[in-house]
Motif scaffolding. Structure first.
Motif, PDB file in Angstrom:
ATOM      1  N   HIS A 246       0.842  -1.195   0.000  1.00 44.22           N
ATOM      2  CA  HIS A 246       0.000   0.000   0.000  1.00 44.22           C
ATOM      3  C   HIS A 246       0.874   1.242   0.000  1.00 44.22           C
ATOM      4  CE1 HIS A 246      -3.627  -2.288   0.727  1.00 44.22           C
ATOM      5  NE2 HIS A 246      -2.934  -2.996   1.616  1.00 44.22           N
ATOM      6  N   ARG A 247       0.324   2.302  -0.523  1.00 39.26           N
ATOM      7  CA  ARG A 247       1.069   3.551  -0.596  1.00 39.26           C
ATOM      8  C   ARG A 247       0.244   4.647   0.074  1.00 39.26           C
ATOM      9  NH1 ARG A 247       3.334   5.510  -6.241  1.00 39.26           N
ATOM     10  NH2 ARG A 247       4.170   3.440  -5.993  1.00 39.26           N
ATOM     11  N   LEU A 248       0.901   5.486   0.822  1.00 42.03           N
ATOM     12  CA  LEU A 248       0.253   6.616   1.473  1.00 42.03           C
ATOM     13  C   LEU A 248       0.761   7.896   0.831  1.00 42.03           C
ATOM     14  CD1 LEU A 248      -1.500   7.753   3.787  1.00 42.03           C
ATOM     15  CD2 LEU A 248       0.556   7.741   5.185  1.00 42.03           C
ATOM     16  N   THR A 249      -0.164   8.691   0.338  1.00 42.81           N
ATOM     17  CA  THR A 249       0.191   9.957  -0.283  1.00 42.81           C
ATOM     18  C   THR A 249      -0.472  11.081   0.495  1.00 42.81           C
ATOM     19  OG1 THR A 249       0.290   8.909  -2.444  1.00 42.81           O
ATOM     20  CG2 THR A 249       0.123  11.298  -2.414  1.00 42.81           C
ATOM     21  N   ILE A 250       0.306  12.055   0.876  1.00 39.14           N
ATOM     22  CA  ILE A 250      -0.221  13.210   1.613  1.00 39.14           C
ATOM     23  C   ILE A 250      -0.179  14.412   0.685  1.00 39.14           C
ATOM     24  CG2 ILE A 250       0.124  14.739   3.584  1.00 39.14           C
ATOM     25  CD1 ILE A 250       1.405  12.319   5.002  1.00 39.14           C
ATOM     26  N   ILE A 251      -1.338  15.051   0.530  1.00 41.80           N
ATOM     27  CA  ILE A 251      -1.443  16.219  -0.335  1.00 41.80           C
ATOM     28  C   ILE A 251      -1.871  17.405   0.510  1.00 41.80           C
ATOM     29  CG2 ILE A 251      -2.609  17.221  -2.332  1.00 41.80           C
ATOM     30  CD1 ILE A 251      -3.057  14.362  -3.334  1.00 41.80           C
TER      31      ILE A 251
ATOM     32  N   LEU B 161     -12.410   8.601  -5.924  1.00 42.16           N
ATOM     33  CA  LEU B 161     -12.031   7.811  -7.093  1.00 42.16           C
ATOM     34  C   LEU B 161     -10.993   6.752  -6.732  1.00 42.16           C
ATOM     35  CD1 LEU B 161     -12.251   7.339 -10.138  1.00 42.16           C
ATOM     36  CD2 LEU B 161     -10.487   9.076 -10.443  1.00 42.16           C
ATOM     37  N   VAL B 162     -10.010   7.135  -5.947  1.00 45.07           N
ATOM     38  CA  VAL B 162      -8.966   6.183  -5.530  1.00 45.07           C
ATOM     39  C   VAL B 162      -9.582   5.067  -4.693  1.00 45.07           C
ATOM     40  CG1 VAL B 162      -6.920   5.941  -4.065  1.00 45.07           C
ATOM     41  CG2 VAL B 162      -7.084   7.836  -5.688  1.00 45.07           C
ATOM     42  N   THR B 163     -10.520   5.401  -3.834  1.00 47.59           N
ATOM     43  CA  THR B 163     -11.177   4.390  -3.006  1.00 47.59           C
ATOM     44  C   THR B 163     -11.940   3.394  -3.858  1.00 47.59           C
ATOM     45  OG1 THR B 163     -11.386   5.990  -1.215  1.00 47.59           O
ATOM     46  CG2 THR B 163     -12.780   4.047  -1.098  1.00 47.59           C
ATOM     47  N   VAL B 164     -12.674   3.872  -4.842  1.00 51.43           N
ATOM     48  CA  VAL B 164     -13.430   2.991  -5.737  1.00 51.43           C
ATOM     49  C   VAL B 164     -12.488   2.089  -6.529  1.00 51.43           C
ATOM     50  CG1 VAL B 164     -14.896   2.945  -7.788  1.00 51.43           C
ATOM     51  CG2 VAL B 164     -15.443   4.481  -5.902  1.00 51.43           C
ATOM     52  N   LEU B 165     -11.410   2.649  -7.050  1.00 54.98           N
ATOM     53  CA  LEU B 165     -10.460   1.851  -7.824  1.00 54.98           C
ATOM     54  C   LEU B 165      -9.782   0.797  -6.953  1.00 54.98           C
ATOM     55  CD1 LEU B 165      -8.851   4.582 -10.090  1.00 54.98           C
ATOM     56  CD2 LEU B 165     -10.562   2.873 -10.723  1.00 54.98           C
ATOM     57  N   PHE B 166      -9.456   1.160  -5.714  1.00 55.56           N
ATOM     58  CA  PHE B 166      -8.856   0.189  -4.794  1.00 55.56           C
ATOM     59  C   PHE B 166      -9.826  -0.953  -4.518  1.00 55.56           C
ATOM     60  CE2 PHE B 166      -8.162  -1.380  -0.480  1.00 55.56           C
ATOM     61  CZ  PHE B 166      -6.856  -1.830  -0.599  1.00 55.56           C
ATOM     62  N   PHE B 167     -11.112  -0.623  -4.323  1.00 55.83           N
ATOM     63  CA  PHE B 167     -12.117  -1.655  -4.061  1.00 55.83           C
ATOM     64  C   PHE B 167     -12.279  -2.577  -5.268  1.00 55.83           C
ATOM     65  CE2 PHE B 167     -16.562  -3.094  -4.189  1.00 55.83           C
ATOM     66  CZ  PHE B 167     -16.568  -3.870  -3.039  1.00 55.83           C
TER      67      PHE B 167
END
Length: 53
Positions: free
Chosen positions: A2-7, A25-31
């Protein structure tokens, strides 16, 4: 795995909304990726999760 990105986000409401859209969007793609990896082994679990959405 997993990768954690802070913006960093300013105090502009439009910027906050755009970042929230990206996070959704990232959550949906991960699911979806998780579903594809586990579709053969956990079919009933995946369908139970999808029915709750």
């Amino acid at each position: 795995k997993h990768r954690l990105t802070i913006i960093e986000c300013g105090c502009d409401i439009n910027m906050m909304i755009d970042l929230a859209k990206v996070a959704d969007l990232v959550t949906v793609l991960f699911f979806l990726e998780w579903c594809m990896e586990n579709i053969k082994t956990r079919k009933s679990t995946i369908w139970a999760v999808l029915l709750q959405l």
